[in-house]
Design a protein around this motif. Structure first.
Motif, PDB file in Angstrom:
ATOM      1  N   THR A   1       0.808  -1.224   0.000  1.00 50.78           N
ATOM      2  CA  THR A   1       0.000   0.000   0.000  1.00 50.78           C
ATOM      3  C   THR A   1       0.836   1.266   0.000  1.00 50.78           C
ATOM      4  O   THR A   1       0.330   2.341  -0.285  1.00 50.78           O
ATOM      5  CB  THR A   1      -0.932   0.033   1.216  1.00 50.78           C
ATOM      6  OG1 THR A   1      -0.130  -0.022   2.400  1.00 50.78           O
ATOM      7  CG2 THR A   1      -1.913  -1.132   1.181  1.00 50.78           C
ATOM      8  N   HIS A   2       2.108   1.154   0.364  1.00 53.28           N
ATOM      9  CA  HIS A   2       2.984   2.319   0.393  1.00 53.28           C
ATOM     10  C   HIS A   2       4.412   1.869   0.120  1.00 53.28           C
ATOM     11  O   HIS A   2       4.844   0.836   0.628  1.00 53.28           O
ATOM     12  CB  HIS A   2       2.907   3.012   1.759  1.00 53.28           C
ATOM     13  CG  HIS A   2       3.627   4.326   1.793  1.00 53.28           C
ATOM     14  ND1 HIS A   2       3.016   5.510   1.469  1.00 53.28           N
ATOM     15  CD2 HIS A   2       4.896   4.641   2.086  1.00 53.28           C
ATOM     16  CE1 HIS A   2       3.888   6.503   1.564  1.00 53.28           C
ATOM     17  NE2 HIS A   2       5.044   5.988   1.948  1.00 53.28           N
TER      18      HIS A   2
ATOM     19  N   SER B   1       8.586   3.512  -0.620  1.00 55.84           N
ATOM     20  CA  SER B   1       9.464   4.672  -0.596  1.00 55.84           C
ATOM     21  C   SER B   1      10.878   4.217  -0.938  1.00 55.84           C
ATOM     22  O   SER B   1      11.332   3.175  -0.457  1.00 55.84           O
ATOM     23  CB  SER B   1       9.430   5.322   0.795  1.00 55.84           C
ATOM     24  OG  SER B   1      10.246   6.467   0.845  1.00 55.84           O
TER      25      SER B   1
ATOM     26  N   ARG C   1       5.299  -0.930   2.715  1.00 59.70           N
ATOM     27  CA  ARG C   1       4.336  -1.304   3.740  1.00 59.70           C
ATOM     28  C   ARG C   1       3.195  -2.048   3.057  1.00 59.70           C
ATOM     29  O   ARG C   1       2.738  -1.645   1.994  1.00 59.70           O
ATOM     30  CB  ARG C   1       3.787  -0.059   4.435  1.00 59.70           C
ATOM     31  CG  ARG C   1       2.747  -0.392   5.489  1.00 59.70           C
ATOM     32  CD  ARG C   1       1.603   0.614   5.436  1.00 59.70           C
ATOM     33  NE  ARG C   1       0.640   0.361   6.470  1.00 59.70           N
ATOM     34  CZ  ARG C   1      -0.595  -0.069   6.230  1.00 59.70           C
ATOM     35  NH1 ARG C   1      -1.011  -0.282   4.999  1.00 59.70           N
ATOM     36  NH2 ARG C   1      -1.426  -0.281   7.210  1.00 59.70           N
TER      37      ARG C   1
ATOM     38  N   ALA D   1       1.834   2.150   9.860  1.00 59.84           N
ATOM     39  CA  ALA D   1       0.837   2.939   9.135  1.00 59.84           C
ATOM     40  C   ALA D   1       1.424   3.466   7.838  1.00 59.84           C
ATOM     41  O   ALA D   1       0.733   3.575   6.829  1.00 59.84           O
ATOM     42  CB  ALA D   1       0.367   4.102  10.002  1.00 59.84           C
ATOM     43  N   THR D   2       2.725   3.786   7.856  1.00 58.17           N
ATOM     44  CA  THR D   2       3.412   4.300   6.678  1.00 58.17           C
ATOM     45  C   THR D   2       4.914   4.109   6.840  1.00 58.17           C
ATOM     46  O   THR D   2       5.385   3.845   7.957  1.00 58.17           O
ATOM     47  CB  THR D   2       3.064   5.790   6.446  1.00 58.17           C
ATOM     48  OG1 THR D   2       3.577   6.213   5.181  1.00 58.17           O
ATOM     49  CG2 THR D   2       3.614   6.676   7.538  1.00 58.17           C
TER      50      THR D   2
ATOM     51  N   ALA E   1       9.475   4.048   9.974  1.00 57.66           N
ATOM     52  CA  ALA E   1       8.122   3.501   9.926  1.00 57.66           C
ATOM     53  C   ALA E   1       7.322   4.106  11.063  1.00 57.66           C
ATOM     54  O   ALA E   1       7.775   4.127  12.206  1.00 57.66           O
ATOM     55  CB  ALA E   1       8.142   1.977  10.062  1.00 57.66           C
TER      56      ALA E   1
ATOM     57  N   GLU F   1       0.968   2.087  13.553  1.00 59.66           N
ATOM     58  CA  GLU F   1      -0.470   2.384  13.551  1.00 59.66           C
ATOM     59  C   GLU F   1      -0.972   2.842  14.913  1.00 59.66           C
ATOM     60  O   GLU F   1      -1.827   3.705  15.017  1.00 59.66           O
ATOM     61  CB  GLU F   1      -1.259   1.160  13.078  1.00 59.66           C
ATOM     62  CG  GLU F   1      -1.096   0.862  11.609  1.00 59.66           C
ATOM     63  CD  GLU F   1      -1.856  -0.378  11.169  1.00 59.66           C
ATOM     64  OE1 GLU F   1      -2.380  -1.121  12.028  1.00 59.66           O
ATOM     65  OE2 GLU F   1      -1.911  -0.611   9.947  1.00 59.66           O
TER      66      GLU F   1
ATOM     67  N   ARG G   1       1.641  10.491   8.509  1.00 60.18           N
ATOM     68  CA  ARG G   1       2.440  10.659   7.290  1.00 60.18           C
ATOM     69  C   ARG G   1       3.868  11.028   7.665  1.00 60.18           C
ATOM     70  O   ARG G   1       4.085  11.840   8.561  1.00 60.18           O
ATOM     71  CB  ARG G   1       1.827  11.750   6.426  1.00 60.18           C
ATOM     72  CG  ARG G   1       2.500  11.905   5.084  1.00 60.18           C
ATOM     73  CD  ARG G   1       1.777  12.872   4.213  1.00 60.18           C
ATOM     74  NE  ARG G   1       2.157  14.236   4.611  1.00 60.18           N
ATOM     75  CZ  ARG G   1       1.518  15.311   4.215  1.00 60.18           C
ATOM     76  NH1 ARG G   1       0.461  15.222   3.452  1.00 60.18           N
ATOM     77  NH2 ARG G   1       1.924  16.502   4.591  1.00 60.18           N
TER      78      ARG G   1
ATOM     79  N   GLU H   1       7.420  12.486   5.871  1.00 60.52           N
ATOM     80  CA  GLU H   1       7.893  13.115   4.647  1.00 60.52           C
ATOM     81  C   GLU H   1       9.209  13.829   4.891  1.00 60.52           C
ATOM     82  O   GLU H   1       9.558  14.143   6.026  1.00 60.52           O
ATOM     83  CB  GLU H   1       6.869  14.092   4.084  1.00 60.52           C
ATOM     84  CG  GLU H   1       6.580  15.270   4.980  1.00 60.52           C
ATOM     85  CD  GLU H   1       5.507  16.176   4.411  1.00 60.52           C
ATOM     86  OE1 GLU H   1       5.793  17.370   4.243  1.00 60.52           O
ATOM     87  OE2 GLU H   1       4.391  15.692   4.142  1.00 60.52           O
TER      88      GLU H   1
END
Length: 145
Positions: A24-25, A27, A36, A74-75, A85, A88, A134, A136
Motif C-alpha cells: 500500500t505504500h 518509498s 508497507r 501505518a506508513t 516507519a 499504527e 504521514r 515526509e
C-alpha cells in the motif's frame, strides 16, 4: 529493484516479493526501498551498507525481506540511507544511517547517543506515544540574520 538481479530494468517491472498482502505504500532511498503492506508489515531490499534493511551480516538483498518491526506500520519512509516507519498505534521507528543525527536518536548534544549505523528498528523517543499519519522529507534552508 527487487527483481533478483543487479542490472537496470528498461521498463516498469513487477517486484518479485513474497509479501503477506498487497503493498500500500513504497518509498525509495538512495540505494534501498522500503514498503508497507495492507497488514502493516514492512519489507526492505537493496543496499544494507548502513543497516537500512534492518539486517546484520547482510550487505544487500535483491528481493524484499521482512523488517523485524514490533508493531504494525501505518506508513514508511526511506531517506538516503535511513529508513522510518510510523506505527499504527503510535510511535515512529528508525534504522539505518545515523549520520548527521538523521535518526533523531541523540540527546541534543554534539555527541550522538548511538553508533553511526543502526541495524534494527528502534523507537524515536520524541514520538513514542504519538500517532503519525504521514512521514515526509522537508528541505530546510538556513537563514542569515
Amino acid at each position: 529493484l527487487g527483481l533478483g538481479r543487479v542490472e537496470l530494468a528498461p521498463h516498469p517491472t513487477p517486484v518479485d516479493g513474497d509479501f503477506d498482502s498487497p503493498v500500500t505504500h513504497i518509498s525509495a532511498g538512495s540505494r534501498h526501498v522500503v514498503a508497507r503492506t495492507a497488514r502493516g508489515r514492512v519489507y526492505a531490499w537493496g543496499s544494507n551498507a548502513t543497516g537500512q534493511l534492518a539486517r546484520t551480516g547482510v550487505f544487500r538483498r535483491l528481493y524484499p525481506a521482512l523488517v523485524p518491526l514490533d508493531a504494525a506500520a501505518a506508513t514508511v519512509l526511506a531517506v538516503h540511507t535511513s529508513s522510518f516507519a510510523a506505527a499504527e498505534e503510535g510511535g515512529v521507528f528508525c534504522w539505518g544511517s545515523a549520520h548527521k543525527h538523521i535518526l533523531a536518536l541523540d540527546d541534543g548534544s554534539s555527541k550522538p547517543v548511538l553508533p553511526d549505523a543502526v541495524f534494527e528498528p528502534v523507537p524515536i523517543p520524541e514520538f513514542e506515544s504519538r500517532r503519525v499519519g504521514r512521514l515526509e522529507v522537508v528541505q530546510a534552508e538556513a537563514q542569515s540574520a
